[in-house]
Write a protein that holds these residues in place. Structure first.
Motif, mmCIF file in Angstrom:
data_model
loop_
_atom_site.group_PDB
_atom_site.id
_atom_site.type_symbol
_atom_site.label_atom_id
_atom_site.label_comp_id
_atom_site.label_asym_id
_atom_site.label_seq_id
_atom_site.Cartn_x
_atom_site.Cartn_y
_atom_site.Cartn_z
ATOM 1 N N GLN A 142 34.769 56.755 30.236
ATOM 2 C CA GLN A 142 35.009 55.548 31.035
ATOM 3 C C GLN A 142 34.485 55.726 32.458
ATOM 4 N N MET A 143 34.754 56.861 33.053
ATOM 5 C CA MET A 143 34.300 57.135 34.412
ATOM 6 C C MET A 143 32.779 57.153 34.498
ATOM 7 N N LEU A 144 32.139 57.808 33.533
ATOM 8 C CA LEU A 144 30.686 57.948 33.566
ATOM 9 C C LEU A 144 29.977 56.626 33.291
ATOM 10 N N SER A 145 30.483 55.865 32.330
ATOM 11 C CA SER A 145 29.852 54.581 32.017
ATOM 12 C C SER A 145 30.008 53.608 33.184
ATOM 13 N N SER A 146 31.156 53.631 33.837
ATOM 14 C CA SER A 146 31.368 52.768 34.994
ATOM 15 C C SER A 146 30.443 53.156 36.146
ATOM 16 N N ALA A 147 30.292 54.462 36.377
ATOM 17 C CA ALA A 147 29.463 54.949 37.485
ATOM 18 C C ALA A 147 27.986 54.668 37.268
ATOM 19 N N SER A 148 27.547 54.684 36.016
ATOM 20 C CA SER A 148 26.113 54.557 35.734
ATOM 21 C C SER A 148 25.693 53.148 35.344
ATOM 22 N N GLY A 149 26.635 52.270 35.062
ATOM 23 C CA GLY A 149 26.327 50.945 34.536
ATOM 24 C C GLY A 149 26.197 49.853 35.582
ATOM 25 N N PRO A 150 26.459 48.592 35.180
ATOM 26 C CA PRO A 150 26.233 47.445 36.069
ATOM 27 C C PRO A 150 27.117 47.429 37.305
ATOM 28 N N LYS A 151 28.289 48.072 37.234
ATOM 29 C CA LYS A 151 29.169 48.136 38.404
ATOM 30 C C LYS A 151 28.844 49.338 39.285
ATOM 31 N N GLY A 152 27.894 50.159 38.835
ATOM 32 C CA GLY A 152 27.541 51.368 39.561
ATOM 33 C C GLY A 152 26.055 51.467 39.836
ATOM 34 N N MET A 153 25.441 52.519 39.305
ATOM 35 C CA MET A 153 24.043 52.833 39.615
ATOM 36 C C MET A 153 23.086 51.693 39.299
ATOM 37 N N VAL A 154 23.195 51.102 38.118
ATOM 38 C CA VAL A 154 22.268 50.029 37.735
ATOM 39 C C VAL A 154 22.433 48.816 38.653
ATOM 40 N N GLY A 155 23.680 48.482 38.983
ATOM 41 C CA GLY A 155 23.921 47.394 39.924
ATOM 42 C C GLY A 155 23.301 47.679 41.279
ATOM 43 N N GLY A 156 23.413 48.931 41.734
ATOM 44 C CA GLY A 156 22.810 49.320 42.998
ATOM 45 C C GLY A 156 21.301 49.261 42.974
#
Length: 297
Positions: A145-159
Motif C-alpha cells: 500500500q505504501m509503495l503503490s501510493s508513493a509511486s502512483g497517481p497520488k505520488g511520483m506519477v502525479g508529480g
C-alpha cells in the motif's frame, strides 16, 4: 559528514546490487526483455533509495534482527525508481540520450522494448514483496500500500505530470515544492517510512519521519537543479543544461543560484530538526541529509 554516508554507501551498495540482480536473473522471461531490464538496473547509480530504506531500518531495529527482512522492499523500490528513469528518458518525456554515462535504454534497444521493460520492473516489484516469506501478511499489505501510493497517481506519477505541465511557464515556490514532493519526495518517504515500519518504529515516529523525507526530497531536487547548471557532465553522467533547454521550472530559475542554495540550507536544518524530534539525530540519516545537499553527481 559527507564521508560518513559515503562510507555507508560503499559498505552496502554491493549488497543491494547483488540482491536486486538476483531477483531479475531468476526470472523465466523472454531474453530481450530481461536484457533490457537488467541493462538499466545494472547501469550503476548510488542506490540511494534502497540504502536510505536500510539506514532507516537500522535506526530502529533490534540488535538481533537481520536485514534480510527488508531485501524485497529495497529491491522493489529500486526497480520502481529504475522504471521511472527508463520512461523519463523516452522521446515523449525528456528525450535523453544518456543516463549514468551510458546510452539510454531506448537507444540501446528500442522505444517499445524500453516501455515494456519499465512496465515489467514496475509490476514485478509488487510480486516480490507479495511472495516474501519473511514478511507477515499484514506487513506485505502495508508495504504494498505504501509503495503503490508513493509511486502512483497520488505520488511520483502525479508529480511527473505536474512537472510536465509546469514547463514553459513560471510557477510559485509553493507550487514547485508540491511538484517535487510528489515526483521525488514520495519515494523517499516510502524508503524512510518502510524501513522504520519494518524496524518497529512507532506510528508517531513514522509520521515525523515523513516530514524528514519531505525536506530530504526537496534538498535532493534543489541540488539536482544546481548541478544542471554548474555540474560536471562526466560526474553526472548526462548532459547539463537540459532544464533550460526544456524550459523547466527550477529553483535557480525562480530564486537565482544563491537563493536556491540558501533555500536548500533551510531545508537541511528542517530535515535535521525532524530527526532530533524522533531521537535518531546521530544515525546515518543525518549524514545522508548532508550528502544529499553537497553531492556533485
Amino acid at each position: 559528514m559527507e564521508s560518513v554516508f559515503t562510507n555507508y554507501i560503499k559498505e552496502n551498495i554491493d549488497f543491494v546490487h547483488k540482491e536486486l540482480t538476483r531477483f531479475l536473473n531468476s526470472l523465466p522471461i523472454p531474453q530481450n526483455l530481461k536484457k533490457s531490464m537488467l541493462y538499466s538496473v545494472e547501469a550503476g547509480g548510488k542506490r540511494l533509495r534502497p540504502i536510505l530504506l536500510l539506514a532507516s531500518y537500522e535506526a530502529f531495529k533490534k540488535e538481533d534482527e537481520k536485514r534480510t527482512k527488508i531485501i524485497s522492499s529495497m529491491a522493489a523500490l529500486e526497480m520502481i525508481h529504475t522504471y521511472s528513469l527508463i520512461h523519463d528518458d523516452l522521446p515523449a518525456m525528456d528525450d535523453d540520450d544518456l543516463r549514468r554515462g551510458k546510452p539510454t535504454n531506448h537507444k540501446v534497444f528500442d522505444e517499445a522494448t524500453a516501455i515494456l521493460a519499465g512496465d515489467a520492473l514496475l509490476t514485478y516489484s509488487f510480486e516480490i514483496i507479495a511472495k516474501d516469506s519473511l514478511l507477515t501478511d499484514a506487513e506485505k499489505v502495508r508495504i504494498i500500500q505504501m509503495l503503490s501510493s508513493a509511486s502512483g497517481p497520488k505520488g511520483m506519477v502525479g508529480g511527473q505530470i505536474l512537472d510536465m505541465e509546469a514547463e514553459k511557464r513560471t510557477v510559485s515556490l509553493e507550487e514547485m515544492e508540491n511538484i517535487h514532493d510528489l515526483k521525488t519526495g514520495e519515494l523517499l518517504k516510502f524508503a524512510v517510512g518502510a524501513g522504520a515500519f519494518l524496524g518497529n518504529a512507532t506510528e508517531e515516529q513514522i509520521k515525523e519521519l515523513k516530514n524528514f523525507a519531505y525536506y530530504l526530497g526537496l534538498i535532493f531536487q534543489v541540488q539536482d537543479d544546481i548541478l544542471d547548471i554548474i555540474g560536471d557532465e562526466n560526474k553526472i553522467g548526462k548532459a547539463t543544461g537540459s532544464d533550460e533547454l526544456n524550459e523547466k521550472s527550477t529553483y535557480p530559475k525562480l530564486l537565482g543560484l544563491e537563493g536556491a542554495t540558501k533555500k536548500k540550507d533551510d531545508y537541511v536544518q528542517k530535515a535535521k530538526l525532524s530527526l532530533l524530534k524522533v531521537g535518531i539525530e546521530d544515525s546515518p540519516l543525518s549524514a545522508l541529509t548532508d550528502y544529499f545537499s553537497v553531492r556533485d553527481y
